[in-house]
Scaffold this motif. Sequence first.
Motif, short mmCIF file in Angstrom:
data_model
loop_
_atom_site.label_atom_id
_atom_site.label_comp_id
_atom_site.label_asym_id
_atom_site.label_seq_id
_atom_site.Cartn_x
_atom_site.Cartn_y
_atom_site.Cartn_z
N ALA A 16 0.84 -1.20 0.00
CA ALA A 16 0.00 0.00 0.00
C ALA A 16 0.87 1.25 0.00
O ALA A 16 0.59 2.21 -0.72
N GLY A 17 1.94 1.22 0.78
CA GLY A 17 2.84 2.37 0.83
C GLY A 17 3.55 2.62 -0.49
O GLY A 17 3.80 3.77 -0.87
N MET A 18 3.85 1.55 -1.21
CA MET A 18 4.53 1.69 -2.50
C MET A 18 3.59 2.13 -3.60
O MET A 18 3.96 2.93 -4.46
N TRP A 19 2.36 1.60 -3.61
CA TRP A 19 1.46 1.81 -4.73
C TRP A 19 0.49 2.97 -4.53
O TRP A 19 0.01 3.54 -5.52
N ALA A 20 0.19 3.35 -3.32
CA ALA A 20 -0.77 4.44 -3.08
C ALA A 20 -0.35 5.75 -3.75
O ALA A 20 -1.22 6.46 -4.27
N PRO A 21 0.94 6.10 -3.78
CA PRO A 21 1.31 7.34 -4.47
C PRO A 21 0.98 7.35 -5.96
O PRO A 21 0.92 8.40 -6.59
N MET A 22 0.72 6.18 -6.51
CA MET A 22 0.39 6.10 -7.93
C MET A 22 -1.10 6.25 -8.20
O MET A 22 -1.53 6.17 -9.35
N LEU A 23 -1.90 6.48 -7.17
CA LEU A 23 -3.34 6.62 -7.34
C LEU A 23 -3.69 8.02 -7.82
O LEU A 23 -4.46 8.75 -7.22
N ASP A 24 -3.09 8.36 -8.93
CA ASP A 24 -3.24 9.69 -9.52
C ASP A 24 -3.06 9.52 -11.03
O ASP A 24 -2.06 8.96 -11.47
N LEU A 27 -12.79 8.18 -8.96
CA LEU A 27 -12.73 6.76 -8.65
C LEU A 27 -11.46 6.42 -7.88
O LEU A 27 -11.47 5.59 -6.96
N LEU A 28 -10.37 7.08 -8.24
CA LEU A 28 -9.12 6.88 -7.52
C LEU A 28 -9.21 7.46 -6.11
O LEU A 28 -8.62 6.92 -5.17
N ASN A 29 -9.98 8.53 -5.95
CA ASN A 29 -10.22 9.07 -4.60
C ASN A 29 -10.96 8.05 -3.75
O ASN A 29 -10.67 7.88 -2.57
N ARG A 30 -11.93 7.36 -4.36
CA ARG A 30 -12.66 6.31 -3.64
C ARG A 30 -11.73 5.16 -3.26
O ARG A 30 -11.84 4.60 -2.17
N VAL A 31 -10.82 4.82 -4.17
CA VAL A 31 -9.84 3.78 -3.87
C VAL A 31 -8.99 4.21 -2.67
O VAL A 31 -8.77 3.44 -1.74
N GLN A 32 -8.53 5.45 -2.69
CA GLN A 32 -7.69 5.93 -1.59
C GLN A 32 -8.45 5.91 -0.26
O GLN A 32 -7.91 5.50 0.76
N ASP A 33 -9.71 6.33 -0.29
CA ASP A 33 -10.52 6.30 0.93
C ASP A 33 -10.70 4.86 1.44
O ASP A 33 -10.57 4.60 2.64
N ALA A 34 -11.00 3.95 0.52
CA ALA A 34 -11.17 2.55 0.90
C ALA A 34 -9.86 1.95 1.40
O ALA A 34 -9.85 1.15 2.34
N LEU A 35 -8.75 2.36 0.80
CA LEU A 35 -7.44 1.90 1.24
C LEU A 35 -7.15 2.40 2.65
O LEU A 35 -6.69 1.64 3.51
N ASP A 36 -7.44 3.66 2.91
CA ASP A 36 -7.21 4.22 4.25
C ASP A 36 -8.02 3.47 5.30
O ASP A 36 -7.52 3.15 6.38
#
Length: 119
Positions: free
Chosen positions: A37-45, A88-97
């Motif tokens: 998650a730490g490696m891939w979350a910055p790519m949610l853009d 949609l990526l914002n939703r992914v980030q929220d769900a990831l958090d």
Amino acid sequence: MARRDLSGAVDFAVLGRMTGDDDAINEEVLGLFVQQAGMWAPMLDVREDGWRDGVHTIRGAAAGIGAVDLANACAVAEAAEKADAPPLLNRVQDALDTALADVAAFRHELMLRSLRGGA
């Protein structure tokens, strides 16, 4: 933070079935999930060339630990056109958090259990 803090974003029974409910293996798998998650979350853009790869990787990791809502959010974002992807990526980030918060609570419970000698 302990098991009582779980939101339900992760169905840890899925993880348990995969690991045979072995606490050490659960901890290892969840640690890897946090690292990924730490490696891939910055790519949610969408400005990142590999945003779709990031979503795909998180999707697979999420499914493996029972984070169904996160995996589903990833599937929707992964299938979207680039122009439609930002919310949609914002939703992914929220769900990831949310999933990461559950993982932290569960890992805390695992740590407490190991301190008590597996009780």
